[in-house]
Design a protein around this motif. Structure first.
Motif, PDB file in Angstrom:
ATOM      1  N   HIS A  66      12.360  25.701  51.406  1.00 53.85           N
ATOM      2  CA  HIS A  66      12.458  27.366  51.710  1.00 53.85           C
ATOM      3  C   HIS A  66      12.776  27.404  53.029  1.00 53.85           C
ATOM      4  O   HIS A  66      12.750  27.397  53.656  1.00 53.85           O
ATOM      5  N   VAL A  67      14.559  27.737  53.065  1.00 53.32           N
ATOM      6  CA  VAL A  67      14.541  28.291  53.584  1.00 53.32           C
ATOM      7  C   VAL A  67      16.224  29.464  53.639  1.00 53.32           C
ATOM      8  O   VAL A  67      16.721  29.917  52.474  1.00 53.32           O
ATOM      9  N   THR A  68      15.737  30.266  54.392  1.00 54.89           N
ATOM     10  CA  THR A  68      17.227  32.224  54.923  1.00 54.89           C
ATOM     11  C   THR A  68      18.435  31.622  55.324  1.00 54.89           C
ATOM     12  O   THR A  68      18.012  31.731  56.596  1.00 54.89           O
ATOM     13  N   VAL A  69      19.015  31.867  54.757  1.00 50.72           N
ATOM     14  CA  VAL A  69      20.264  30.752  55.805  1.00 50.72           C
ATOM     15  C   VAL A  69      21.217  32.117  55.355  1.00 50.72           C
ATOM     16  O   VAL A  69      22.140  33.028  54.290  1.00 50.72           O
ATOM     17  N   GLU A  70      22.372  32.628  56.357  1.00 50.61           N
ATOM     18  CA  GLU A  70      23.359  33.407  55.348  1.00 50.61           C
ATOM     19  C   GLU A  70      24.652  32.295  54.941  1.00 50.61           C
ATOM     20  O   GLU A  70      24.343  31.521  55.407  1.00 50.61           O
ATOM     21  N   SER A  71      24.970  33.326  53.863  1.00 53.87           N
ATOM     22  CA  SER A  71      25.531  32.740  53.023  1.00 53.87           C
ATOM     23  C   SER A  71      26.825  32.145  53.866  1.00 53.87           C
ATOM     24  O   SER A  71      27.116  31.210  52.954  1.00 53.87           O
ATOM     25  N   ARG A  72      27.358  31.440  55.159  1.00 54.27           N
ATOM     26  CA  ARG A  72      28.269  30.803  55.559  1.00 54.27           C
ATOM     27  C   ARG A  72      28.015  29.893  55.710  1.00 54.27           C
ATOM     28  O   ARG A  72      28.474  28.843  56.563  1.00 54.27           O
ATOM     29  N   VAL A  73      26.792  29.745  56.338  1.00 58.04           N
ATOM     30  CA  VAL A  73      25.932  28.412  56.911  1.00 58.04           C
ATOM     31  C   VAL A  73      26.224  27.059  55.113  1.00 58.04           C
ATOM     32  O   VAL A  73      26.037  26.987  54.567  1.00 58.04           O
ATOM     33  N   THR A  74      26.547  25.735  56.329  1.00 65.77           N
ATOM     34  CA  THR A  74      26.753  24.757  55.632  1.00 65.77           C
ATOM     35  C   THR A  74      25.573  24.123  55.550  1.00 65.77           C
ATOM     36  O   THR A  74      24.782  24.352  55.495  1.00 65.77           O
ATOM     37  N   LEU A  75      25.157  23.222  53.867  1.00 67.20           N
ATOM     38  CA  LEU A  75      24.610  22.644  53.586  1.00 67.20           C
ATOM     39  C   LEU A  75      24.110  21.478  54.666  1.00 67.20           C
ATOM     40  O   LEU A  75      23.307  21.764  54.805  1.00 67.20           O
ATOM     41  N   LEU A  76      24.649  21.181  55.184  1.00 69.04           N
ATOM     42  CA  LEU A  76      24.799  20.584  56.779  1.00 69.04           C
ATOM     43  C   LEU A  76      24.013  21.267  57.516  1.00 69.04           C
ATOM     44  O   LEU A  76      23.232  20.518  58.782  1.00 69.04           O
ATOM     45  N   ASP A  77      24.755  22.426  57.929  1.00 68.53           N
ATOM     46  CA  ASP A  77      24.362  22.957  59.460  1.00 68.53           C
ATOM     47  C   ASP A  77      22.407  23.141  58.921  1.00 68.53           C
ATOM     48  O   ASP A  77      21.781  23.632  59.742  1.00 68.53           O
ATOM     49  N   ALA A  78      22.196  23.410  56.957  1.00 66.47           N
ATOM     50  CA  ALA A  78      20.992  23.784  56.592  1.00 66.47           C
ATOM     51  C   ALA A  78      19.955  22.983  57.027  1.00 66.47           C
ATOM     52  O   ALA A  78      18.921  23.034  57.932  1.00 66.47           O
ATOM     53  N   LEU A  79      20.547  21.513  56.832  1.00 67.52           N
ATOM     54  CA  LEU A  79      20.054  20.499  56.897  1.00 67.52           C
ATOM     55  C   LEU A  79      19.782  19.908  58.099  1.00 67.52           C
ATOM     56  O   LEU A  79      18.067  20.364  58.966  1.00 67.52           O
ATOM     57  N   ARG A  80      20.471  20.356  59.332  1.00 70.38           N
ATOM     58  CA  ARG A  80      20.335  19.866  60.473  1.00 70.38           C
ATOM     59  C   ARG A  80      19.811  20.792  61.379  1.00 70.38           C
ATOM     60  O   ARG A  80      18.799  20.355  62.013  1.00 70.38           O
ATOM     61  N   GLU A  81      20.370  21.922  61.495  1.00 75.56           N
ATOM     62  CA  GLU A  81      19.302  22.888  62.433  1.00 75.56           C
ATOM     63  C   GLU A  81      17.961  23.593  61.931  1.00 75.56           C
ATOM     64  O   GLU A  81      17.544  24.114  62.105  1.00 75.56           O
ATOM     65  N   ARG A  82      18.267  23.697  60.500  1.00 77.02           N
ATOM     66  CA  ARG A  82      17.251  25.059  59.607  1.00 77.02           C
ATOM     67  C   ARG A  82      15.990  23.883  58.999  1.00 77.02           C
ATOM     68  O   ARG A  82      15.082  23.994  59.688  1.00 77.02           O
ATOM     69  N   LEU A  83      16.391  22.538  59.220  1.00 75.79           N
ATOM     70  CA  LEU A  83      14.798  22.043  57.957  1.00 75.79           C
ATOM     71  C   LEU A  83      14.786  20.857  59.200  1.00 75.79           C
ATOM     72  O   LEU A  83      13.762  20.029  59.268  1.00 75.79           O
ATOM     73  N   GLY A  84      15.369  20.138  60.195  1.00 69.30           N
ATOM     74  CA  GLY A  84      15.507  19.354  61.194  1.00 69.30           C
ATOM     75  C   GLY A  84      15.364  17.603  60.413  1.00 69.30           C
ATOM     76  O   GLY A  84      14.869  16.802  60.680  1.00 69.30           O
ATOM     77  N   VAL A  85      16.312  18.162  59.009  1.00 68.78           N
ATOM     78  CA  VAL A  85      16.612  16.714  58.372  1.00 68.78           C
ATOM     79  C   VAL A  85      18.162  16.321  59.332  1.00 68.78           C
ATOM     80  O   VAL A  85      19.203  16.323  59.317  1.00 68.78           O
TER      81      VAL A  85
END
Ligand code: FES
Ligand code: FES
Length: 207
Positions: A66-85
């Motif tokens: 689960h992650v809370t992201v701004e709607s402009r965040v790419t899948l790549l940034d969500a994976l790398r920057e938010r989820l540590g993948v």
């Protein structure tokens, strides 16, 4: 008492430029430019309001995240920057290099070109999710056997793309592999070895 006309060099030049611009515009038949205040247009409120966010659930390599992201965040940034993948790499960040390739519901996708909110609830597979314990995925094993990398920056994207390429049935010949892997660039020029690795994996000849 200071003379209101005694302007500093900086102020003088700024006023001179504005006056000259207005004069040129008027002389040329153009209306001088006017600038509405941000408050009058409502822009101030828009600038200061927080960006909209959304709760997103991504199933990353079989695990619900689960992650809370701004709607402009790419899948790549969500994976790398938010989820540590960090398997997917950020090369160009504009859909040209393929370093960020992941599978979304089994389809290869450049994760810099899709928004995390668009993939809510979907299964995302990255290079971290290919191996079973110590047993490498056949494509990973083939890349090692064929020495299909040099610096390794493009490799996770190449491998994810190769997994999909084989599954799609686009690995029937070297020419076909080259064509269907052409969205993944390698600055080290390992293309001959990459083609060999994909060919081996497609034929089950990677051990
Ligand atoms: Fe996504 Fe280059 S980083 S295509
Ligand atoms: Fe270096 Fe491909 S191995 S960019």
């Amino acid at each position: 008492m200071s003379d209101p006309d005694a302007l500093s060099a900086d102020e003088h030049s700024r006023r001179s430029v504005l006056k000259a611009g207005a004069a040129v515009a008027t002389a040329g038949g153009m209306a001088p430019l006017t600038f509405a205040s941000p408050t009058a247009t409502g822009a101030e409120g828009a600038l200061s309001s927080p960006a909209s966010t959304a709760e997103v659930t991504l199933r990353v390599n079989g695990v619900k995240r689960h992650v809370t992201v701004e709607s402009r965040v790419t899948l790549l940034d969500a994976l790398r920057e938010r989820l540590g993948v960090t398997g997917p790499k950020k090369g160009c960040d504009r859909g040209e290099c393929g370093a960020c390739t992941v599978l979304v519901e089994g389809q290869r996708v450049k994760s810099c070109m899709t928004l995390a909110v668009m993939e809510d609830g979907r299964e995302i597979t990255t290079v971290e999710g290919l191996a079973h314990g110590d047993k490498l995925h056949p494509v990973q094993a083939a890349f090692i056997k064929r020495d299909a990398f040099q610096c390794g920056f493009c490799t996770s994207g190449q491998i994810m793309s190769a997994v999909a390429c084989i599954k799609e049935g686009h690995a029937g010949s070297d020419a076909e592999i080259r064509e269907w892997m052409s969205g993944n660039l390698c600055r080290c020029g390992c293309y001959p070895n990459i083609v060999e690795a994909v060919r081996d994996a497609a034929k089950g000849n990677n051990q």
